[in-house]
Write a protein that holds these residues in place. Structure first.
Motif, mmCIF file in Angstrom:
data_model
loop_
_atom_site.group_PDB
_atom_site.id
_atom_site.type_symbol
_atom_site.label_atom_id
_atom_site.label_comp_id
_atom_site.label_asym_id
_atom_site.label_seq_id
_atom_site.Cartn_x
_atom_site.Cartn_y
_atom_site.Cartn_z
ATOM 1 N N GLY A 164 1.519 -0.602 11.761
ATOM 2 C CA GLY A 164 0.817 -2.045 12.046
ATOM 3 C C GLY A 164 -0.004 -1.779 13.451
ATOM 4 O O GLY A 164 -0.437 -0.668 14.082
ATOM 5 N N PRO A 165 -0.531 -2.772 13.809
ATOM 6 C CA PRO A 165 -0.095 -4.308 13.198
ATOM 7 C C PRO A 165 -0.587 -4.736 11.881
ATOM 8 O O PRO A 165 -1.678 -4.395 11.546
ATOM 9 C CB PRO A 165 -0.717 -5.143 14.473
ATOM 10 C CG PRO A 165 -2.016 -4.511 14.645
ATOM 11 C CD PRO A 165 -1.619 -3.167 14.803
ATOM 12 N N PHE A 166 0.488 -5.570 11.119
ATOM 13 C CA PHE A 166 -0.018 -6.097 9.755
ATOM 14 C C PHE A 166 0.043 -7.469 10.066
ATOM 15 O O PHE A 166 0.780 -8.168 10.940
ATOM 16 C CB PHE A 166 1.259 -5.484 8.861
ATOM 17 C CG PHE A 166 1.607 -4.262 8.733
ATOM 18 C CD1 PHE A 166 0.723 -3.590 7.946
ATOM 19 C CD2 PHE A 166 2.734 -3.737 9.584
ATOM 20 C CE1 PHE A 166 1.197 -2.069 7.737
ATOM 21 C CE2 PHE A 166 3.146 -2.464 9.391
ATOM 22 C CZ PHE A 166 2.242 -1.596 8.598
ATOM 23 N N ALA A 167 -1.118 -8.350 9.385
ATOM 24 C CA ALA A 167 -1.399 -9.351 9.652
ATOM 25 C C ALA A 167 -1.248 -10.165 8.150
ATOM 26 O O ALA A 167 -1.300 -9.567 6.908
ATOM 27 C CB ALA A 167 -2.661 -9.791 10.210
ATOM 28 N N SER A 168 -0.765 -11.539 8.177
ATOM 29 C CA SER A 168 -0.692 -12.521 6.959
ATOM 30 C C SER A 168 -1.854 -13.360 7.035
ATOM 31 O O SER A 168 -1.816 -14.156 8.083
ATOM 32 C CB SER A 168 0.700 -12.949 6.854
ATOM 33 O OG SER A 168 0.539 -13.675 5.567
ATOM 34 N N VAL A 171 0.665 -11.510 2.318
ATOM 35 C CA VAL A 171 2.141 -11.779 2.717
ATOM 36 C C VAL A 171 2.555 -10.501 2.833
ATOM 37 O O VAL A 171 3.285 -10.216 3.842
ATOM 38 C CB VAL A 171 2.646 -13.208 1.946
ATOM 39 C CG1 VAL A 171 4.159 -13.050 2.084
ATOM 40 C CG2 VAL A 171 1.970 -14.293 2.008
ATOM 41 N N GLY A 172 2.674 -9.627 1.576
ATOM 42 C CA GLY A 172 3.321 -8.446 1.669
ATOM 43 C C GLY A 172 2.760 -7.387 2.235
ATOM 44 O O GLY A 172 1.452 -7.236 2.395
ATOM 45 N N PHE A 173 3.288 -6.426 2.978
ATOM 46 C CA PHE A 173 2.786 -5.312 3.569
ATOM 47 C C PHE A 173 3.672 -4.063 3.390
ATOM 48 O O PHE A 173 5.013 -4.177 3.185
ATOM 49 C CB PHE A 173 2.834 -5.554 5.140
ATOM 50 C CG PHE A 173 4.123 -5.772 5.813
ATOM 51 C CD1 PHE A 173 4.536 -4.615 6.502
ATOM 52 C CD2 PHE A 173 4.725 -6.885 5.868
ATOM 53 C CE1 PHE A 173 5.617 -4.566 7.335
ATOM 54 C CE2 PHE A 173 6.204 -6.819 6.653
ATOM 55 C CZ PHE A 173 6.354 -5.719 7.325
ATOM 56 N N HIS A 174 3.382 -2.934 3.701
ATOM 57 C CA HIS A 174 4.077 -1.783 3.754
ATOM 58 C C HIS A 174 3.280 -0.597 4.580
ATOM 59 O O HIS A 174 2.011 -0.617 4.542
ATOM 60 C CB HIS A 174 4.202 -0.982 2.273
ATOM 61 C CG HIS A 174 4.968 0.224 2.428
ATOM 62 N ND1 HIS A 174 4.368 1.468 2.283
ATOM 63 C CD2 HIS A 174 6.378 0.472 2.352
ATOM 64 C CE1 HIS A 174 4.956 2.748 2.256
ATOM 65 N NE2 HIS A 174 6.419 2.045 2.674
ATOM 66 N N GLY A 175 4.071 0.199 5.048
ATOM 67 C CA GLY A 175 3.413 1.256 6.239
ATOM 68 C C GLY A 175 4.235 2.385 6.263
ATOM 69 O O GLY A 175 5.426 2.303 6.433
#
Length: 244
Positions: A164-168, A171-175
């Protein structure tokens, strides 16, 4: 003649003093190599789950009154905290997942926010012995619209793997990321997730897994053992000469 004898005695005393000093340094160095390279001691620790909104911090240790799990190595907390009307967080590690020689540390959480805020969730355990090794951090989940999430996996409080950072939106995320362990054994592992929420709040959930796969040390342990034994052996020879 008396002065010559006096100088000879002083010279022998000074020589013996230098030999003893050298002997002490060699023994210390040899034992240090032996202890660093060969002695892996167990560390008494309690898996610990922590939640903080920047104002209030909740600390839940394995088996404590706030831990709703009865299993050793599993720590679970449910409740509210500041702007977070509901949180359910769980940490899982040895002996429920993995072992000291096959490290595993898992952190999952669901958080419902009523407005803007930041929630930091961490889970830590120590006493892991697999070294050298590769630490891999995997994370996936969903993020409330307008929010973000950053996941960090630490070894001995050193940031080793970051996702990350993951942002919306989306909505869904993966790392997933990996890094080599750097700080020797035994060591601690910590999963940390930083969740931010916009003014609209919402719900964020994730599951983060951290695992270590050991790799051969290329004979380094035996090499260090040999160096330590050679140093101690040399110290013994110097000691015997000093007594003559």
């Amino acid at each position: 003649m008396r002065d010559a004898n006096y100088r000879d005695v002083n010279l022998r005393m000074e020589t013996k003093g230098l030999i003893n000093m050298k002997l002490s340094k060699i023994i210390v160095a040899g034992l240090a190599v032996l202890s660093c390279g060969c002695l892996v001691q167990s560390v008494n620790a309690i898996p610990t789950l922590t939640l903080s909104d920047g104002v209030t911090t909740i600390v839940v240790t394995d088996g404590s009154a706030m831990d709703t799990s009865t299993l050793a190595g599993a720590v679970v907390f449910t409740g509210s905290l500041g702007n977070f009307s509901f949180t359910a967080s769980a940490g899982l590690t040895k002996p429920q997942a993995g072992s000291a020689s096959a490290p595993s540390i898992d952190l999952s959480s669901i958080a419902q926010a009523t407005g803007a805020g930041t929630l930091t969730v961490t889970f830590s355990e120590t006493g892991f012995t697999a070294f050298p090794g590769i630490l891999t951090g995997d994370i996936g989940g969903t993020i409330a619209t307008g929010g973000s999430l950053t996941n960090i996996v630490m070894q001995n409080a050193l940031n080793l793997v970051t996702n990350g950072p993951f942002a919306s939106p989306p909505v869904g995320f993966h790392g997933s990321n990996s890094a080599a362990l750097i700080d020797g054994a035994p060591y601690s592992l910590t999963q940390s997730a930083i969740l931010t929420f916009g003014a609209g709040g919402g719900m964020t959930s994730f599951d983060a897994a951290g695992t270590v796969v050991g790799v051969p040390d290329g004979g380094m342990t035996l090499t260090m053992l040999g160096i330590g034994l050679v140093a101690v052996g040399a110290a013994g020879r110097i000691y015997r000469r000093a007594k003559v």
